[in-house]
Scaffold this active site. Structure first.
Site, PDB file in Angstrom:
ATOM      1  N   PRO A  25     -14.645  -6.055  18.174  1.00  0.00           N
ATOM      2  CA  PRO A  25     -13.781  -4.885  18.187  1.00  0.00           C
ATOM      3  C   PRO A  25     -14.284  -3.819  17.232  1.00  0.00           C
ATOM      4  CG  PRO A  25     -12.651  -6.785  17.256  1.00  0.00           C
ATOM      5  CD  PRO A  25     -14.028  -7.191  17.501  1.00  0.00           C
ATOM      6  N   GLU A  26     -14.161  -2.607  17.671  1.00  0.00           N
ATOM      7  CA  GLU A  26     -14.524  -1.462  16.850  1.00  0.00           C
ATOM      8  C   GLU A  26     -13.239  -0.736  16.450  1.00  0.00           C
ATOM      9  OE1 GLU A  26     -17.795   0.779  18.599  1.00  0.00           O
ATOM     10  OE2 GLU A  26     -18.278  -0.919  19.890  1.00  0.00           O
ATOM     11  N   LYS A  82     -13.102  -0.787  10.837  1.00  0.00           N
ATOM     12  CA  LYS A  82     -12.790  -1.914  11.712  1.00  0.00           C
ATOM     13  C   LYS A  82     -11.936  -2.961  11.019  1.00  0.00           C
ATOM     14  CE  LYS A  82     -17.435  -1.348  13.619  1.00  0.00           C
ATOM     15  NZ  LYS A  82     -18.779  -1.942  13.727  1.00  0.00           N
ATOM     16  N   ARG A 137     -29.839  -4.039  18.697  1.00  0.00           N
ATOM     17  CA  ARG A 137     -28.669  -3.920  19.559  1.00  0.00           C
ATOM     18  C   ARG A 137     -29.080  -3.234  20.846  1.00  0.00           C
ATOM     19  NH1 ARG A 137     -24.361  -4.017  16.093  1.00  0.00           N
ATOM     20  NH2 ARG A 137     -23.320  -4.998  17.835  1.00  0.00           N
TER      21      ARG A 137
END
Length: 282
Positions: free
Chosen positions: A2-3, A55, A269
DNA sequence: CACCACCCCTGGACGC
DNA sequence: TGCGTCCAGGGGTGGT
């Protein structure tokens, strides 16, 4: 996983259930998910506030004692009424039995707040006060991305030679942006993620700041992005994934110019961008 | 100091 | 059905 938008939406979904609620019992199944030397998970306390930075989400109690929750890649923080069983009891590391005032008609509701995290990249941190959390931990993070000021972001991006996407992912630069929203923000700002941050013109730094605020805000109102296991405090999935313009769309046509979106690896990423719309500064 | 590769951990999707 | 491989939204650390 989750961001910022997922945590912001999570905060909003938990507030009606947790504010004013009293913690009747705490069960910690894995000591090692608590990352501080001292363990104090608010047993007997009343929850007075939820505070987010980037976050991270803090539960602040009546005495000031605070528990910080970080979800990592696979973490969930969710509420389950007593009469129902936990949707997935595997990998549940901590359960708070609480008496909440947030029932439909203002009746008290008993339930469990649980922290579940299969990969255990997330964790819990215990602090004596919100001020201690802020001085010992949040002081190391950059300003929150949801309200990031263009001048501040520009000044920070000017100081690093790294790829601009790598810099946006660095929580010390700006807090709350992760892999999905970094790609979405750079697409909206029309900046190639490989651009060296300090070579990107200040006007484009401002576009990035504006794009960050706009995308994060609209993702929050859509309930965040659910890629695999993200759920809000009530177990509901987010809908922003339907609005992703680049993330998860490598090989598909750019929504703006129809060029095929490219996939590459940046800072370990996966990164998706439009080689035609997004300008490279080097 | 700045940057990058590697590691942490499990589960799900996919190919054979 | 089962097994191997690859991938995943997070971050910390140690080496260059």
């Amino acid at each position: 996983m989750p961001e910022l938008p997922e945590i912001a939406h999570l905060k909003g979904s938990l507030e009606p259930l947790l504010l004013g609620a009293t913690v009747r019992r705490v069960r910690l199944f894995r000591r090692d998910v608590v990352r501080t030397a001292a363990v104090n998970l608010l047993s007997g306390r009343t929850i007075r506030g939820l505070v987010r930075h980037g976050k991270e989400l803090a539960l602040v109690s009546d005495t000031g004692r605070t528990v910080l929750v970080h979800l990592g890649m696979s973490g969930q923080l969710s509420f389950c009424p007593t009469r129902r069983r936990l949707p997935r009891p595997d990998h549940v590391h901590c359960v708070w039995t609480i008496e909440s005032q947030g029932g439909p008609d203002g009746h008290s509701v008993r339930g469990r707040l649980f922290f579940r995290d299969p990969r255990r990249f997330g964790g819990l941190w215990c602090f004596d006060s919100l001020e201690t959390l802020e001085s010992e931990r949040w002081s190391r993070l950059g300003p929150d991305a949801l309200a990031i000021k263009a001048a501040i972001l520009s000044e920070r991006l000017r100081r690093t030679t790294r790829a601009v996407k790598t810099a946006l992912l660095d929580q010390r630069v700006v807090a709350g942006i992760g892999n999905i929203y970094a790609d979405e923000i750079l697409f909206r700002a029309a900046v190639d993620p490989r651009s060296s941050a300090h070579r990107v013109p200040a006007a484009k730094h401002r576009d990035i700041a504006r794009a960050a605020r706009a995308i994060l805000a609209s993702a929050i109102s859509a309930g965040g992005s659910s890629i695999r296991d993200y759920r809000d405090g009530n177990g509901r999935a987010g809908r922003f994934v339907q609005r992703h313009k680049v993330y998860g769309r490598a090989g598909h046509a750019c929504v703006r110019c129809r060029t095929t979106l490219r996939l590459l690896r940046l800072a370990q990423r996966s990164t998706v961008f439009c080689p035609s719309c997004q300008e490279l500064f080097r």
